[in-house]
Scaffold this motif. Sequence first.
Motif, mmCIF file in Angstrom:
data_model
loop_
_atom_site.group_PDB
_atom_site.id
_atom_site.type_symbol
_atom_site.label_atom_id
_atom_site.label_comp_id
_atom_site.label_asym_id
_atom_site.label_seq_id
_atom_site.Cartn_x
_atom_site.Cartn_y
_atom_site.Cartn_z
ATOM 1 N N PHE A 1 8.178 -69.438 -82.373
ATOM 2 C CA PHE A 1 8.539 -69.129 -80.830
ATOM 3 C C PHE A 1 7.965 -68.316 -80.136
ATOM 4 C CE2 PHE A 1 11.718 -67.003 -77.993
ATOM 5 C CZ PHE A 1 12.227 -68.247 -77.305
ATOM 6 N N GLU A 2 7.746 -66.640 -80.409
ATOM 7 C CA GLU A 2 7.450 -65.473 -79.226
ATOM 8 C C GLU A 2 5.957 -66.356 -79.062
ATOM 9 O OE1 GLU A 2 8.725 -61.002 -80.334
ATOM 10 O OE2 GLU A 2 7.489 -61.649 -81.450
ATOM 11 N N ALA A 3 5.595 -67.221 -80.273
ATOM 12 C CA ALA A 3 3.955 -67.063 -79.963
ATOM 13 C C ALA A 3 3.912 -68.474 -78.494
ATOM 14 C CB ALA A 3 3.079 -67.364 -81.111
ATOM 15 N N GLU A 4 4.659 -69.151 -79.173
ATOM 16 C CA GLU A 4 4.811 -70.503 -77.746
ATOM 17 C C GLU A 4 5.451 -69.938 -76.031
ATOM 18 O OE1 GLU A 4 6.709 -74.793 -79.451
ATOM 19 O OE2 GLU A 4 7.175 -73.187 -80.905
ATOM 20 N N MET A 5 6.157 -68.577 -76.433
ATOM 21 C CA MET A 5 6.223 -68.208 -75.201
ATOM 22 C C MET A 5 5.374 -67.679 -74.583
ATOM 23 S SD MET A 5 9.465 -69.023 -74.263
ATOM 24 C CE MET A 5 9.045 -71.389 -75.108
ATOM 25 N N GLN A 6 4.845 -66.540 -75.662
ATOM 26 C CA GLN A 6 3.342 -65.654 -75.104
ATOM 27 C C GLN A 6 2.225 -67.097 -74.702
ATOM 28 O OE1 GLN A 6 3.423 -63.515 -78.875
ATOM 29 N NE2 GLN A 6 1.566 -62.785 -77.520
ATOM 30 N N ALA A 7 2.152 -68.129 -75.235
ATOM 31 C CA ALA A 7 1.215 -69.123 -74.614
ATOM 32 C C ALA A 7 1.776 -69.758 -73.289
ATOM 33 C CB ALA A 7 1.014 -70.202 -75.834
ATOM 34 N N MET A 8 2.839 -70.124 -73.099
ATOM 35 C CA MET A 8 3.649 -69.924 -71.435
ATOM 36 C C MET A 8 3.431 -69.399 -70.958
ATOM 37 S SD MET A 8 4.465 -73.410 -72.191
ATOM 38 C CE MET A 8 5.975 -73.807 -70.046
ATOM 39 N N ALA A 9 3.430 -67.751 -71.194
ATOM 40 C CA ALA A 9 3.544 -67.298 -69.618
ATOM 41 C C ALA A 9 1.794 -66.725 -69.120
ATOM 42 C CB ALA A 9 3.296 -65.346 -70.790
ATOM 43 N N LYS A 10 1.038 -67.167 -70.487
ATOM 44 C CA LYS A 10 -0.399 -66.516 -70.002
ATOM 45 C C LYS A 10 -0.859 -68.430 -69.456
ATOM 46 C CE LYS A 10 -4.943 -66.191 -72.384
ATOM 47 N NZ LYS A 10 -5.446 -65.621 -73.748
ATOM 48 N N LYS A 11 0.226 -68.920 -69.694
ATOM 49 C CA LYS A 11 -0.354 -70.544 -69.361
ATOM 50 C C LYS A 11 -0.311 -70.447 -67.726
ATOM 51 C CE LYS A 11 0.731 -75.325 -68.733
ATOM 52 N NZ LYS A 11 2.049 -76.437 -69.152
ATOM 53 N N TYR A 12 0.401 -69.752 -67.372
ATOM 54 C CA TYR A 12 1.260 -69.560 -65.993
ATOM 55 C C TYR A 12 1.108 -68.242 -65.151
ATOM 56 C CZ TYR A 12 3.001 -74.081 -66.444
ATOM 57 O OH TYR A 12 3.460 -75.849 -66.337
ATOM 58 N N GLY A 13 0.568 -67.669 -65.900
ATOM 59 C CA GLY A 13 -0.026 -66.344 -65.104
ATOM 60 C C GLY A 13 1.580 -65.319 -65.017
ATOM 61 N N ILE A 14 2.685 -65.004 -65.566
ATOM 62 C CA ILE A 14 3.558 -64.935 -65.397
ATOM 63 C C ILE A 14 4.325 -64.201 -66.623
ATOM 64 C CG2 ILE A 14 4.308 -66.248 -63.939
ATOM 65 C CD1 ILE A 14 6.169 -67.708 -66.756
ATOM 66 N N TRP A 15 5.016 -62.876 -66.083
ATOM 67 C CA TRP A 15 5.508 -62.501 -66.464
ATOM 68 C C TRP A 15 7.463 -63.087 -67.406
ATOM 69 C CZ3 TRP A 15 4.923 -56.783 -67.636
ATOM 70 C CH2 TRP A 15 4.309 -56.686 -67.282
ATOM 71 N N LEU A 16 8.003 -63.165 -68.198
ATOM 72 C CA LEU A 16 8.186 -64.076 -69.078
ATOM 73 C C LEU A 16 9.197 -63.790 -69.707
ATOM 74 C CD1 LEU A 16 9.850 -66.663 -69.455
ATOM 75 C CD2 LEU A 16 7.678 -67.282 -71.541
ATOM 76 N N LEU A 17 10.933 -63.585 -69.906
ATOM 77 C CA LEU A 17 11.829 -62.679 -69.911
ATOM 78 C C LEU A 17 12.451 -64.214 -71.472
ATOM 79 C CD1 LEU A 17 14.532 -59.784 -70.279
ATOM 80 C CD2 LEU A 17 15.094 -62.000 -71.098
#
Length: 313
Positions: free
Chosen positions: A62-78
């Motif tokens: 789950f963390e890995a998928e969220m890391q990929a989404m944050a990087k994809k859009y260049g955003i901070w993500l919680l």
Amino acid sequence: MKPFAIAGIQMKVSAVASNVEMMKLKLDITMNLYPWIEMVMFSELCAYGPLTHTAQPIPNNFEAEMQAMAKKYGIWLLPGSIFEKSGDEIYNTATVINPEGEIVTRYRKMFPFYPYETGVTPGKDYCVFDVPEVGRFGVSICYDMWFPETIRTLAVMGAEVILHPTMSGTIDREIELSIVRAMASVNQCYLFDVNGLDTGGCGRSIVCGPDGRILHQSEGTEEIIPLELDIERARRSRELGILRLGQPLKSFRDHIHTGQFGIYQPNLPTPYLDSLGPLIKPTRLDTLAELKIKENELNQQASPIHYKGDGIL
């Protein structure tokens, strides 16, 4: 002014199926609708719901998928929080991810919702992190907010924005809305409170500014909440006062070392608080009376015997 744009996502949360794919879809929608957003946050336990059997070790997929989404859009993500399995313990844990997809910090909820959130161990560490050239952010989860010391500590650590994922579906939500306003004002900070829907809460997410005023309040439907914050407002409030009036953080600073907060001394006796009884779920009044009788009997049995002369008192 250095604006910073945050989007809260209030979405339905299932307790019987993973919500991760829907979270990813909501992120795609959010970033396509509002490409100016710089940080996105979800509600507490959004990914897998409120049941502890979903607990898993961290790091995980789950963390890995969220890391990929944050990087994809260049955003901070919680991405809300999940139940974390660590040895024999279960924690309610939130992860903060930066625009490069790196994990910046994790936060374990300090006040599980006892006596209802049973089987969850409290965290011990406060959580703040810096967004470069923007400001300092703090993380708090749901019931933590009911303990003013938690938000105050984050403010004393310099947090200007508190990110507060929650999962509130109970009839006290109206009270929580007032607590958000109070915590934002007395700590002169932004407070971004995002709730879920269905098994993830009753919605009514709320965002307040450093003067306690409501910037946005949702209702009970799915919603994306995109807001551009002026972090300088928090700094000005702390410098000049709330609405140019009270300066609670400065006053707290000036009194913190005077010893006036004696209730926080270590090992301080608390007879009144002890008299309130054990932390248990409310039950029928006749059952409560039986428990009180048993508690009194046990206390009497454990009481020391005091001698006076030849007699026993």
